[in-house]
Design an enzyme around this catalytic site. Structure first.
Site, PDB file in Angstrom:
ATOM      1  N   ASP A  38      11.497  -6.884  -7.368  1.00 23.37           N
ATOM      2  CA  ASP A  38      11.016  -7.091  -6.330  1.00 23.37           C
ATOM      3  C   ASP A  38      11.699  -6.875  -4.837  1.00 23.37           C
ATOM      4  O   ASP A  38      13.162  -6.042  -4.963  1.00 23.37           O
ATOM      5  CB  ASP A  38      11.313  -8.838  -5.859  1.00 23.37           C
ATOM      6  CG  ASP A  38      10.595  -9.376  -4.856  1.00 23.37           C
ATOM      7  OD1 ASP A  38       9.755  -8.636  -4.678  1.00 23.37           O
ATOM      8  OD2 ASP A  38      11.161 -10.763  -4.843  1.00 23.37           O
ATOM      9  N   GLY A  41       8.913  -3.785  -0.283  1.00 26.15           N
ATOM     10  CA  GLY A  41       8.076  -3.779   1.035  1.00 26.15           C
ATOM     11  C   GLY A  41       8.849  -3.682   1.595  1.00 26.15           C
ATOM     12  O   GLY A  41       9.603  -3.477   3.112  1.00 26.15           O
ATOM     13  N   TRP A  43      11.684  -2.662   2.554  1.00 27.09           N
ATOM     14  CA  TRP A  43      12.630  -1.555   1.995  1.00 27.09           C
ATOM     15  C   TRP A  43      12.209  -0.758   2.902  1.00 27.09           C
ATOM     16  O   TRP A  43      12.623  -0.448   3.475  1.00 27.09           O
ATOM     17  CB  TRP A  43      13.074  -1.279   0.174  1.00 27.09           C
ATOM     18  CG  TRP A  43      14.108   0.347   0.427  1.00 27.09           C
ATOM     19  CD1 TRP A  43      14.759   0.301   0.051  1.00 27.09           C
ATOM     20  CD2 TRP A  43      12.775   1.032   0.510  1.00 27.09           C
ATOM     21  NE1 TRP A  43      15.336   1.800  -0.077  1.00 27.09           N
ATOM     22  CE2 TRP A  43      13.762   2.167   0.519  1.00 27.09           C
ATOM     23  CE3 TRP A  43      11.456   1.856   0.885  1.00 27.09           C
ATOM     24  CZ2 TRP A  43      13.665   3.947   0.125  1.00 27.09           C
ATOM     25  CZ3 TRP A  43      11.943   3.788   1.089  1.00 27.09           C
ATOM     26  CH2 TRP A  43      12.616   4.466   0.626  1.00 27.09           C
ATOM     27  N   HIS A  55       6.914   1.056  -3.000  1.00 25.52           N
ATOM     28  CA  HIS A  55       7.400   0.987  -4.239  1.00 25.52           C
ATOM     29  C   HIS A  55       6.804   2.811  -4.808  1.00 25.52           C
ATOM     30  O   HIS A  55       7.506   2.772  -6.439  1.00 25.52           O
ATOM     31  CB  HIS A  55       5.097   0.249  -4.744  1.00 25.52           C
ATOM     32  CG  HIS A  55       4.910  -0.673  -3.780  1.00 25.52           C
ATOM     33  ND1 HIS A  55       5.761  -2.060  -4.344  1.00 25.52           N
ATOM     34  CD2 HIS A  55       4.630  -1.383  -3.590  1.00 25.52           C
ATOM     35  CE1 HIS A  55       5.016  -2.840  -4.341  1.00 25.52           C
ATOM     36  NE2 HIS A  55       3.809  -2.800  -3.033  1.00 25.52           N
ATOM     37  N   TRP A  87      -3.027  -9.404  -7.275  1.00 30.91           N
ATOM     38  CA  TRP A  87      -4.431  -8.847  -6.863  1.00 30.91           C
ATOM     39  C   TRP A  87      -4.932  -9.615  -5.223  1.00 30.91           C
ATOM     40  O   TRP A  87      -6.025  -8.945  -4.699  1.00 30.91           O
ATOM     41  CB  TRP A  87      -5.662  -8.981  -8.218  1.00 30.91           C
ATOM     42  CG  TRP A  87      -5.670  -9.161  -8.874  1.00 30.91           C
ATOM     43  CD1 TRP A  87      -5.267  -9.787 -10.049  1.00 30.91           C
ATOM     44  CD2 TRP A  87      -6.007  -7.226  -9.408  1.00 30.91           C
ATOM     45  NE1 TRP A  87      -5.141  -7.786 -11.529  1.00 30.91           N
ATOM     46  CE2 TRP A  87      -5.645  -7.774 -10.501  1.00 30.91           C
ATOM     47  CE3 TRP A  87      -6.247  -5.968  -9.396  1.00 30.91           C
ATOM     48  CZ2 TRP A  87      -5.497  -6.479 -12.196  1.00 30.91           C
ATOM     49  CZ3 TRP A  87      -6.805  -5.119  -9.668  1.00 30.91           C
ATOM     50  CH2 TRP A  87      -6.637  -5.443 -11.047  1.00 30.91           C
ATOM     51  N   LEU A 149      14.644   2.894 -27.564  1.00 29.93           N
ATOM     52  CA  LEU A 149      14.103   1.623 -26.147  1.00 29.93           C
ATOM     53  C   LEU A 149      12.567   1.340 -26.384  1.00 29.93           C
ATOM     54  O   LEU A 149      11.418   2.633 -25.722  1.00 29.93           O
ATOM     55  CB  LEU A 149      14.805   2.535 -24.697  1.00 29.93           C
ATOM     56  CG  LEU A 149      14.288   1.279 -23.306  1.00 29.93           C
ATOM     57  CD1 LEU A 149      15.088   0.230 -23.883  1.00 29.93           C
ATOM     58  CD2 LEU A 149      14.151   1.662 -22.017  1.00 29.93           C
TER      59      LEU A 149
HETATM   60  C1  FPP Z   1       7.028  -6.976  -5.572  1.00 31.56           C
HETATM   61  O1  FPP Z   1       8.032  -6.311  -4.306  1.00 31.56           O
HETATM   62  C2  FPP Z   1       7.288  -5.383  -6.025  1.00 31.56           C
HETATM   63  C3  FPP Z   1       6.039  -5.119  -6.857  1.00 31.56           C
HETATM   64  C4  FPP Z   1       4.520  -6.159  -6.668  1.00 31.56           C
HETATM   65  C5  FPP Z   1       5.434  -4.204  -7.834  1.00 31.56           C
HETATM   66  C6  FPP Z   1       6.902  -2.720  -8.557  1.00 31.56           C
HETATM   67  C7  FPP Z   1       6.237  -1.665  -9.103  1.00 31.56           C
HETATM   68  C8  FPP Z   1       7.190  -1.413  -8.764  1.00 31.56           C
HETATM   69  C9  FPP Z   1       8.728  -1.297  -8.436  1.00 31.56           C
HETATM   70  C10 FPP Z   1       6.888   0.641  -9.590  1.00 31.56           C
HETATM   71  C11 FPP Z   1       6.661  -0.054 -10.379  1.00 31.56           C
HETATM   72  C12 FPP Z   1       6.323   1.581 -11.920  1.00 31.56           C
HETATM   73  C13 FPP Z   1       5.871   1.528 -12.442  1.00 31.56           C
HETATM   74  C14 FPP Z   1       5.782   2.870 -13.125  1.00 31.56           C
HETATM   75  C15 FPP Z   1       4.354   0.529 -12.991  1.00 31.56           C
HETATM   76  P1  FPP Z   1       7.348  -6.959  -2.719  1.00 31.56           P
HETATM   77  O2  FPP Z   1       6.444  -6.005  -2.602  1.00 31.56           O
HETATM   78  O3  FPP Z   1       6.246  -8.468  -3.030  1.00 31.56           O
HETATM   79  O4  FPP Z   1       8.333  -6.300  -1.696  1.00 31.56           O
HETATM   80  P2  FPP Z   1       8.209  -7.499  -0.603  1.00 31.56           P
HETATM   81  O5  FPP Z   1       8.537  -8.763  -1.571  1.00 31.56           O
HETATM   82  O6  FPP Z   1       9.818  -7.032   0.035  1.00 31.56           O
HETATM   83  O7  FPP Z   1       7.193  -6.764  -0.042  1.00 31.56           O
END
Ligand code: FPP
Length: 258
Positions: A38, A41, A43, A55, A87, A149
């Site tokens: 998490d 966004g 970051w 992402h 979604w 793994l």
């Molecule tokens: C949550 O952070 C993160 C996600 C919904 C997506 C996570 C995906 C990745 C880290 C990349 C995955 C990589 C592969 C290879 C599939 P957020 O967007 O909710 O962050 P925020 O809470 O700061 O808005």
């Protein structure tokens, strides 16, 4: 005096990352680590970048953490990459998140094969765009003989839906006599979940300072050790995984006993 120095050395925490890695390897490594990645966004926002830049950076961290998890001898690494609720995000963000598996596997699949990593996925495949599904299924097929793994992507995964679907299947199998409802126990029920082939997580990590489960592995986390950090996922690095494992190694797991 000499003995005092020896004793002092023994009680000092190893300081370099390499020393810390070697040190944690001497104690019990969690077999299954699950991570709620998490903070992508936030970051990006801190840097005035679009959310998708977060992402993208998060994807690079997946590579580094997978390598380290493999080196440490972790057997399964489950990563929450997209939930059944994600979604609801803006279309451009969803589209980008659906491109990430392709991008990640397009660049790193040879490395995963070389490092004996086996790719798996848990989640609802039917709703995934074909390009996403194809990339994942190719990686699963290309790594199926690997026995290092297990890198398990939770993609379009939601725990409540998973549990409800398992209940429906159990009811069906009871009706058709495949199982006897009086004999239904936790082990049998677990075999109806998407994680039927894997042990429950030993350690759950969630980044970004949020202290919640967000519909992730609700059944499977019953006796898991939790470790939360304020670090945003794109800033998560080897040291943080080692921090979490050190804390895990200091915990006493009792599973309801004494
Ligand atoms: C949550 O952070 C993160 C996600 C919904 C997506 C996570 C995906 C990745 C880290 C990349 C995955 C990589 C592969 C290879 C599939 P957020 O967007 O909710 O962050 P925020 O809470 O700061 O808005």
């Amino acid at each position: 005096m000499f003995n005092k120095i020896k004793l002092w050395r023994k009680t000092q925490k190893p300081s370099t990352l390499r020393d810390r890695i070697e040190q944690v390897k001497k104690a019990q490594i969690p077999d299954h680590v699950a991570i709620i990645m998490d903070g992508n966004g936030r970051w990006a926002k801190k840097r005035a970048l679009p959310r998708i830049a977060g992402h993208h950076e998060g994807m690079k961290v997946v590579r580094k953490i997978t390598k380290l998890a493999n080196e440490l001898g972790i057997k399964t690494l489950t990563l929450y990459a997209f939930s059944t609720e994600n979604w609801k995000r803006p279309k451009n963000e969803v589209d980008y998140l659906m491109k990430l598996p392709e991008e990640f596997l397009g660049s790193f699949l040879p490395e995963l094969i070389e490092e004996n990593v086996q790719v798996q996925m848990m989640g609802y495949k039917a709703e995934l765009p074909l390009h996403t599904l194809n990339a994942i299924e190719k990686a699963i097929a290309d790594t199926k003989e690997n026995n290092g793994l297990v890198l398990n992507f939770a993609l379009n995964y939601g725990s409540r839906a998973e549990i409800l679907d398992a209940v429906k299947c159990v009811l069906n199998d009871c009706k058709s006599g495949i199982i006897n409802e009086n004999a239904l126990d936790e082990k049998t029920f677990s075999s109806y979940l998407m994680t039927s082939e894997m042990a429950d997580p030993d350690l759950l990590i969630r980044t970004s300072g949020e202290i919640r489960l967000s519909n992730f592995m609700l059944w499977q986390l019953a006796y898991t050790e939790f470790w939360f950090t304020d670090v945003l996922w794109p800033d998560f690095c080897a040291e943080h995984l080692i921090d979490a494992i050190e804390v895990f190694q200091g915990r006493q797991r009792r599973f309801g006993g004494v």
